[in-house]
Write a protein that holds these residues in place. Sequence first.
Motif, mmCIF file in Angstrom:
data_model
loop_
_atom_site.group_PDB
_atom_site.id
_atom_site.type_symbol
_atom_site.label_atom_id
_atom_site.label_comp_id
_atom_site.label_asym_id
_atom_site.label_seq_id
_atom_site.Cartn_x
_atom_site.Cartn_y
_atom_site.Cartn_z
ATOM 1 N N PRO A 1 1.531 -1.084 0.107
ATOM 2 C CA PRO A 1 0.287 -0.004 0.037
ATOM 3 C C PRO A 1 0.983 1.314 0.131
ATOM 4 C CG PRO A 1 0.297 -0.742 2.062
ATOM 5 C CD PRO A 1 0.590 -2.313 1.263
ATOM 6 N N PRO A 2 0.262 2.355 -0.210
ATOM 7 C CA PRO A 2 0.983 3.979 -0.290
ATOM 8 C C PRO A 2 1.712 3.897 0.979
ATOM 9 C CG PRO A 2 -1.394 4.160 -1.022
ATOM 10 C CD PRO A 2 -1.315 2.862 -0.829
ATOM 11 N N GLN A 3 2.646 4.712 1.216
ATOM 12 C CA GLN A 3 3.036 4.543 2.229
ATOM 13 C C GLN A 3 2.229 5.499 4.003
ATOM 14 O OE1 GLN A 3 6.536 7.473 2.187
ATOM 15 N NE2 GLN A 3 7.430 6.645 4.033
ATOM 16 N N ASP A 4 2.353 5.017 4.716
ATOM 17 C CA ASP A 4 1.429 5.461 5.787
ATOM 18 C C ASP A 4 0.151 4.966 5.592
ATOM 19 O OD1 ASP A 4 4.017 5.962 7.066
ATOM 20 O OD2 ASP A 4 4.044 8.319 5.993
ATOM 21 N N SER A 5 -0.518 4.247 4.994
ATOM 22 C CA SER A 5 -1.865 3.771 4.833
ATOM 23 C C SER A 5 -1.590 1.870 4.781
ATOM 24 C CB SER A 5 -1.961 4.434 3.329
ATOM 25 O OG SER A 5 -1.376 4.038 2.674
ATOM 26 N N ARG A 6 -3.342 1.622 4.818
ATOM 27 C CA ARG A 6 -3.475 0.786 4.502
ATOM 28 C C ARG A 6 -4.649 -0.098 3.613
ATOM 29 N NH1 ARG A 6 -4.852 -1.863 10.163
ATOM 30 N NH2 ARG A 6 -6.341 -0.662 9.805
ATOM 31 N N TRP A 7 -3.562 -1.168 3.260
ATOM 32 C CA TRP A 7 -5.274 -1.167 2.191
ATOM 33 C C TRP A 7 -7.034 -1.078 2.639
ATOM 34 C CZ3 TRP A 7 -4.131 0.326 -2.425
ATOM 35 C CH2 TRP A 7 -2.938 -0.093 -3.183
ATOM 36 N N GLU B 1 -7.187 -2.145 6.844
ATOM 37 C CA GLU B 1 -8.547 -2.189 7.180
ATOM 38 C C GLU B 1 -9.728 -2.557 6.596
ATOM 39 O OE1 GLU B 1 -9.580 2.188 8.529
ATOM 40 O OE2 GLU B 1 -7.538 1.872 7.414
ATOM 41 N N LEU B 2 -10.507 -2.718 7.628
ATOM 42 C CA LEU B 2 -12.149 -3.387 7.107
ATOM 43 C C LEU B 2 -12.984 -1.230 7.936
ATOM 44 C CD1 LEU B 2 -14.319 -5.520 6.443
ATOM 45 C CD2 LEU B 2 -14.544 -5.878 8.800
ATOM 46 N N VAL B 3 -13.499 -1.075 6.938
ATOM 47 C CA VAL B 3 -14.883 -0.324 6.548
ATOM 48 C C VAL B 3 -15.955 -0.807 6.820
ATOM 49 C CG1 VAL B 3 -14.753 2.266 6.448
ATOM 50 C CG2 VAL B 3 -12.613 1.579 6.453
ATOM 51 N N ARG B 4 -16.740 -0.402 7.554
ATOM 52 C CA ARG B 4 -18.119 -0.365 7.681
ATOM 53 C C ARG B 4 -19.365 -0.001 7.053
ATOM 54 N NH1 ARG B 4 -16.310 -3.637 11.242
ATOM 55 N NH2 ARG B 4 -17.491 -6.213 12.115
ATOM 56 N N LEU C 1 -21.751 3.355 0.277
ATOM 57 C CA LEU C 1 -20.685 3.070 -0.358
ATOM 58 C C LEU C 1 -19.872 3.673 -1.862
ATOM 59 C CD1 LEU C 1 -19.422 0.170 -1.164
ATOM 60 C CD2 LEU C 1 -20.832 -0.710 -3.043
ATOM 61 N N GLU C 2 -20.813 3.927 -2.302
ATOM 62 C CA GLU C 2 -20.551 5.166 -3.510
ATOM 63 C C GLU C 2 -20.569 6.067 -3.272
ATOM 64 O OE1 GLU C 2 -22.744 7.070 -7.589
ATOM 65 O OE2 GLU C 2 -24.233 6.813 -5.111
ATOM 66 N N GLN C 3 -20.080 6.641 -2.130
ATOM 67 C CA GLN C 3 -19.016 7.507 -1.301
ATOM 68 C C GLN C 3 -17.825 7.611 -0.972
ATOM 69 O OE1 GLN C 3 -21.096 8.908 1.676
ATOM 70 N NE2 GLN C 3 -22.837 10.493 0.563
ATOM 71 N N MET C 4 -17.701 5.597 -0.675
ATOM 72 C CA MET C 4 -16.563 5.908 -0.177
ATOM 73 C C MET C 4 -15.407 4.447 -1.285
ATOM 74 S SD MET C 4 -15.956 5.844 3.065
ATOM 75 C CE MET C 4 -14.753 4.655 3.714
ATOM 76 N N LEU C 5 -15.809 4.892 -2.518
ATOM 77 C CA LEU C 5 -15.206 2.895 -3.642
ATOM 78 C C LEU C 5 -14.222 4.504 -4.030
ATOM 79 C CD1 LEU C 5 -17.823 1.615 -4.991
ATOM 80 C CD2 LEU C 5 -16.516 0.512 -3.547
ATOM 81 N N VAL C 6 -14.385 5.978 -4.131
ATOM 82 C CA VAL C 6 -13.542 6.488 -5.081
ATOM 83 C C VAL C 6 -12.756 6.488 -4.054
ATOM 84 C CG1 VAL C 6 -15.296 8.032 -5.853
ATOM 85 C CG2 VAL C 6 -14.648 8.792 -3.664
ATOM 86 N N ASP C 7 -11.771 6.112 -3.000
ATOM 87 C CA ASP C 7 -10.909 6.171 -2.049
ATOM 88 C C ASP C 7 -10.081 5.024 -2.932
ATOM 89 O OD1 ASP C 7 -9.273 5.529 -0.329
ATOM 90 O OD2 ASP C 7 -10.260 6.213 1.664
ATOM 91 N N PRO C 8 -8.747 6.093 -3.159
ATOM 92 C CA PRO C 8 -7.575 4.819 -3.982
ATOM 93 C C PRO C 8 -7.158 3.625 -3.353
ATOM 94 C CG PRO C 8 -6.652 6.645 -3.198
ATOM 95 C CD PRO C 8 -8.394 6.957 -2.770
ATOM 96 N N VAL C 9 -6.917 3.825 -1.691
ATOM 97 C CA VAL C 9 -6.941 2.484 -1.634
ATOM 98 C C VAL C 9 -7.932 1.075 -0.874
ATOM 99 C CG1 VAL C 9 -4.357 3.905 -0.218
ATOM 100 C CG2 VAL C 9 -6.845 3.723 1.195
ATOM 101 N N VAL C 10 -9.017 1.904 -1.374
ATOM 102 C CA VAL C 10 -10.093 0.042 -1.556
ATOM 103 C C VAL C 10 -9.856 -0.394 -2.582
ATOM 104 C CG1 VAL C 10 -12.284 0.027 -1.805
ATOM 105 C CG2 VAL C 10 -11.876 1.875 -0.324
ATOM 106 N N ARG D 1 -11.685 4.389 -12.725
ATOM 107 C CA ARG D 1 -10.393 3.665 -12.455
ATOM 108 C C ARG D 1 -8.773 3.463 -13.499
ATOM 109 N NH1 ARG D 1 -9.765 1.124 -6.314
ATOM 110 N NH2 ARG D 1 -10.892 2.392 -5.211
ATOM 111 N N ALA D 2 -9.776 2.144 -14.557
ATOM 112 C CA ALA D 2 -9.435 2.209 -15.712
ATOM 113 C C ALA D 2 -8.930 3.420 -16.624
ATOM 114 C CB ALA D 2 -10.245 1.496 -16.823
ATOM 115 N N LYS D 3 -9.650 4.618 -16.365
ATOM 116 C CA LYS D 3 -9.215 5.498 -17.963
ATOM 117 C C LYS D 3 -7.467 6.457 -16.554
ATOM 118 C CE LYS D 3 -13.651 7.372 -19.314
ATOM 119 N NZ LYS D 3 -15.073 7.597 -19.328
ATOM 120 N N GLU D 4 -7.866 5.744 -14.917
ATOM 121 C CA GLU D 4 -6.216 7.016 -14.757
ATOM 122 C C GLU D 4 -5.433 6.019 -14.472
ATOM 123 O OE1 GLU D 4 -8.051 9.283 -11.182
ATOM 124 O OE2 GLU D 4 -9.646 9.618 -12.090
#
Length: 477
Positions: free
Chosen positions: A269-275, A296-299, A311-320, A352-355
């Motif tokens: 994962p990116p530095q100082d973060s968890r998937w 990290e498990l996010v409910r 879920l729609e709001q959280m999915l944009v987080d790149p570490v998901v 994500r595919a576009k980016e």
Amino acid sequence: RVMWVGRGPAPDNIGWCAQRLGLEVEQLSPECLDRRSAAGAACVLSSWSQSQTDLSGVADWAERSGVGLHVHLLDGEWRDILSHSQPVHYSLPVGIASISIESGLFNCAYAVYRDHQLRDVHFDVGYAWQTAYLSPNEGGSGAATPLYLDFCSIMLGWRALSRMARDGQSDGDGFEGSKAALECTVISARAADDAAFSEPRSMDAARIWAESQFQDTRTTRAQLETQLVRFEQEFLGGRSLTVEALSTGGGTRSINLALESVLLKAGKPPQDSRWKVLTGNPHLAVERAERRLGFELVRVVERGAIDVVGLEQMLVDPVVVAVYAQTLSYTDGISDRIGEVIRLVRTENLRRAKEGMAPVTLINDCCLAFSVLVHHNGTNGNPSLRVLDLAADNPEVPTMVTLDAHKHLGTDKGVSCVIGTAGTLSWLDGHVRVGSQPSKPELVRACLLYTSDAADEEDSVDLGGRRIIKKKKKTTQ
């Protein structure tokens, strides 16, 4: 690191377990103990075959360093103990914190603890789940059949155990050339009109087939897994897909392998973060996997199910990296809105595919959902919950599904599967296998149960999943 104290190398399975956990194994001879310290080691390991004097010395040395000694008892050593004609008893050094007993003579491996805190950590009791549910880390809710068989064996008494111990070694899982590493079975796509199986089988035909599988040493795990999964696709869907599959010893193992493969694919994962893995109200196995695998498990939950707005709001987080959804959850019988979840994950993956970013994977736990899947196939006004059919319509969503054969076929407890679209589970190929997979006899019995009808020898089952009942004709004398 862990320290292995012995005059020979550590057994292979200790090395494999350490490799999976990212630990180094340091080899140390008993004669060198006075020149080294165990301080800083996760634990000290040794073999039962050390003389009692050596074992006591190793235990004292480890205790002085504040580190527990774990003794690993190989199946051959266990058999040597039990092969005595009269019961024997051992007084173990105080410094021995735990002992593991390899499977072989018994169907299960066992762990025995002197340190109760260590035992509790091993059982890994849930912290946030709302029900009391306890099971060993590497199994499901308890492999009832193997445990019951071991209990019956023990109740036969010492003479019977002694004879069993002397009568020979275990044949392992029953497959020739069985490997210590995982290897996915690849199951090719089928045409829409291609029946899973050609014709019903009578009880006699099914029995003959099963006997031939036991006798044929060329039968592979992949062949039996293919038969099992092709039957399960009759209610999971995905006949038009090429899928990857692994059979496991229980639903907890299937869930763990699905999550491990996602993390292997994601890399560091990116530095100082968890998937992150997003979920609603998950099975305890996911909560335990969070602590074991380090994500990290996010409910994102509303009334026991995944909140699709959140879920729609959280999915944009790149570490998901994944969404864990359930069909007929263990907790309260609620099913997540699978169709909506897939739609949202697909939208995010297109972005994500576009980016140039890696896609989010969907993990769908269907371990209890046989009845739901049978009736929710997208016809008669019912929405389809067959996630592999939905995955075929949404190729942008890497998808894995877990399913317990012992909950829909009535097979031996401990026959489960994780099935994924192409490129999902193959990340585990060559990965160290920790925990059991079903043996050849267990897989044969699983296949046998859907090839026959045990209720009546004149009845049969269409292997495409449809039961055919032949009524007996009444006759007069």
